[in-house]
Design a protein around this motif. Structure first.
Motif, PDB file in Angstrom:
ATOM      1  N   ARG A  62       0.810  -1.205   0.000  1.00  0.00           N
ATOM      2  CA  ARG A  62       0.000   0.000   0.000  1.00  0.00           C
ATOM      3  C   ARG A  62       0.856   1.272   0.000  1.00  0.00           C
ATOM      4  N   PHE A  63       1.931   1.258   0.802  1.00  0.00           N
ATOM      5  CA  PHE A  63       2.691   2.489   1.015  1.00  0.00           C
ATOM      6  C   PHE A  63       4.107   2.467   0.419  1.00  0.00           C
ATOM      7  N   TYR A  64       4.830   1.385   0.606  1.00  0.00           N
ATOM      8  CA  TYR A  64       6.233   1.358   0.163  1.00  0.00           C
ATOM      9  C   TYR A  64       6.348   1.058  -1.323  1.00  0.00           C
ATOM     10  N   ASP A  65       5.763  -0.068  -1.759  1.00  0.00           N
ATOM     11  CA  ASP A  65       5.947  -0.481  -3.152  1.00  0.00           C
ATOM     12  C   ASP A  65       5.310   0.502  -4.130  1.00  0.00           C
ATOM     13  N   SER A  66       4.152   1.000  -3.804  1.00  0.00           N
ATOM     14  CA  SER A  66       3.411   1.824  -4.757  1.00  0.00           C
ATOM     15  C   SER A  66       3.684   3.308  -4.618  1.00  0.00           C
ATOM     16  N   ARG A  67       4.140   3.767  -3.414  1.00  0.00           N
ATOM     17  CA  ARG A  67       4.236   5.209  -3.209  1.00  0.00           C
ATOM     18  C   ARG A  67       5.525   5.655  -2.512  1.00  0.00           C
ATOM     19  N   GLY A  68       6.424   4.715  -2.202  1.00  0.00           N
ATOM     20  CA  GLY A  68       7.736   5.097  -1.714  1.00  0.00           C
ATOM     21  C   GLY A  68       7.799   5.576  -0.282  1.00  0.00           C
ATOM     22  N   TYR A  69       6.831   5.225   0.565  1.00  0.00           N
ATOM     23  CA  TYR A  69       6.882   5.591   1.973  1.00  0.00           C
ATOM     24  C   TYR A  69       7.574   4.503   2.787  1.00  0.00           C
ATOM     25  N   GLY A  70       8.389   4.913   3.774  1.00  0.00           N
ATOM     26  CA  GLY A  70       8.918   3.996   4.774  1.00  0.00           C
ATOM     27  C   GLY A  70      10.010   3.073   4.288  1.00  0.00           C
ATOM     28  N   ARG A  71      10.256   2.052   5.140  1.00  0.00           N
ATOM     29  CA  ARG A  71      11.240   1.019   4.802  1.00  0.00           C
ATOM     30  C   ARG A  71      10.667  -0.337   5.180  1.00  0.00           C
ATOM     31  N   PRO A  72      10.924  -1.369   4.372  1.00  0.00           N
ATOM     32  CA  PRO A  72      10.381  -2.700   4.663  1.00  0.00           C
ATOM     33  C   PRO A  72      10.986  -3.281   5.941  1.00  0.00           C
ATOM     34  N   LEU A  73      10.156  -4.015   6.690  1.00  0.00           N
ATOM     35  CA  LEU A  73      10.621  -4.687   7.909  1.00  0.00           C
ATOM     36  C   LEU A  73      10.658  -6.193   7.757  1.00  0.00           C
ATOM     37  N   GLY A  74      10.197  -6.703   6.656  1.00  0.00           N
ATOM     38  CA  GLY A  74      10.029  -8.135   6.487  1.00  0.00           C
ATOM     39  C   GLY A  74       8.550  -8.451   6.369  1.00  0.00           C
ATOM     40  N   GLY A  75       8.208  -9.350   5.488  1.00  0.00           N
ATOM     41  CA  GLY A  75       6.806  -9.606   5.236  1.00  0.00           C
ATOM     42  C   GLY A  75       6.160  -8.378   4.618  1.00  0.00           C
ATOM     43  N   ASN A  76       4.995  -8.005   5.115  1.00  0.00           N
ATOM     44  CA  ASN A  76       4.287  -6.853   4.567  1.00  0.00           C
ATOM     45  C   ASN A  76       4.352  -5.637   5.478  1.00  0.00           C
TER      46      ASN A  76
END
Length: 377
Positions: free
Chosen positions: A21-35
């Motif tokens: 919703r936020f990282y892949d499509s709009r560049g917010y945040g950083r991944p933590l693992g999983g979703n």
């Protein structure tokens, strides 16, 4: 229904489908693992502001945008002004990464003292092409001149309006091809030198000095040189001070050179001493800049009318066919710190007269140039 977040340490944890919703499509945040992802408080506040995040839990209390904004601003780190810039650039269609350890893009500052990495439109973190390395500055903060190279400055004034400035290292070069003659003789007056019988090319092609002229003039070829111009010509061995040309009774006081002015080294020393007398330590820095510009085949002339040290002409063939001057140059010390209002004034004035603002950082022994211009991202 919008997802909620929880403040954990220095990041806001969001689960569910947050990565898509936020990282892949709009560049917010950083991944933590999983979703799951972690957002900076700034990113979380922006998503709350847009209504894309429902609430953030802080120490067991559920906060909406207003309360979370106040909470984050109380933690400092110029949160309010950084939020304004972040929101503005997001609204303009840019993806941004905070330059925080562990967040995408944090290692791509390139030496710049940046708050955000701003990606080109259509590009996204972590590897997208970079449009700006952005530094946020409040109106009352100071900006070290030596540290602005390659950074886009986003200045937030007291009414929360934003102004953007592009900064870069400048390497000015010109194409003026003129060698002054080696037999000029002049008289040192209070704050300038007069060459009574100057060859026409000194002004017409080299653009040195200003002729003493007028409709009723009976003297032909007299040229007034600034102390900077005279010192430069003397250091090149082109100019000497001739005591026989000085007015009777003014040899020591007006010319101030004595016997040592019989050679170029003595002439240069006498003119430099006079420059220090009338201008103090700034004279040496301005002379260093003037000399460097001339050696780059650029013609520097006074920038007094524009509030600068010099205006510059890159390619002078004749004064009669003089091109438009390209830059305003202000000479500053390497440890100079700008007040944003000062920087804005200089750049605005240069832009208003169709020139680029250049700052020469010099301590009279070394010199670096910084170019600054207002931009609209």
């Amino acid at each position: 229904m919008q997802p909620d977040g929880e403040l954990r340490g220095d990041g806001v944890h969001v689960g569910g489908d947050a990565r898509q919703r936020f990282y892949d499509s709009r560049g917010y945040g950083r991944p933590l693992g999983g979703n799951a992802i972690s957002l900076t408080p700034l990113e979380a506040a922006h998503l709350l502001f847009r209504g894309d995040l429902g609430a953030v839990t802080v120490d067991g209390e559920t906060l909406g945008f207003e309360a979370f904004f106040v909470h984050a601003a109380a933690a400092g780190d110029r949160f309010a002004v950084r939020f304004l810039v972040y929101s503005d650039l997001r609204d303009r269609g840019f993806y941004l990464s905070p330059t925080r350890e562990g967040w995408p893009g944090h290692n791509r500052q390139g030496g710049a003292d940046a708050d955000f990495i701003v990606y080109e439109r259509g590009a996204s973190p972590p590897d997208g092409a970079i449009a700006h390395r952005l530094r946020v500055v409040g109106e009352r903060e100071s900006i070290p001149a030596a540290g602005i190279d390659g950074t886009t400055l986003a200045i937030v004034d007291e009414e929360s309006d934003l102004t953007y400035f592009e900064t870069q290292t400048a390497d000015p070069t010109g194409g003026t091809d003129y060698d002054p003659p080696a037999d000029l003789a002049g008289v040192l007056l209070e704050d300038r030198v007069v060459v009574w019988d100057a060859p026409a090319g000194l002004y017409d092609r080299g653009f040195y000095g200003r002729p003493l002229s007028g409709r009723a003039a009976t003297i032909d070829g007299a040229l007034q040189l600034s102390l900077l111009e005279a010192a430069y010509l003397a250091e090149r061995g082109s100019l000497r001070l001739d005591e026989t040309l000085a007015l009777a009774g003014t040899t020591d006081d007006a010319n101030g050179a004595g016997d040592e002015a019989d050679d170029a080294e003595g002439t240069a020393d006498a003119i430099r001493r006079r420059g220090r007398t009338v201008e103090g330590d700034r004279f040496a820095r301005r002379l260093r800049t003037y000399t460097d510009l001339r050696e780059r085949a650029i013609v520097p002339k006074t920038g007094f009318k524009f509030g600068a040290d010099f205006r510059t002409y890159l390619d002078v063939e004749t004064v009669e066919d003089l091109p438009h001057s390209e830059h305003l140059v202000r000479v500053i010390e390497p440890d100079h710190a700008f007040v944003p209002r000062e920087l804005s004034l200089d750049v605005r004035l240069a832009g208003g007269v169709r020139k680029r603002m250049v700052f020469a950082l010099t301590d009279a022994s070394s010199i670096d140039y910084r170019s600054v211009a207002r931009i609209t991202p």
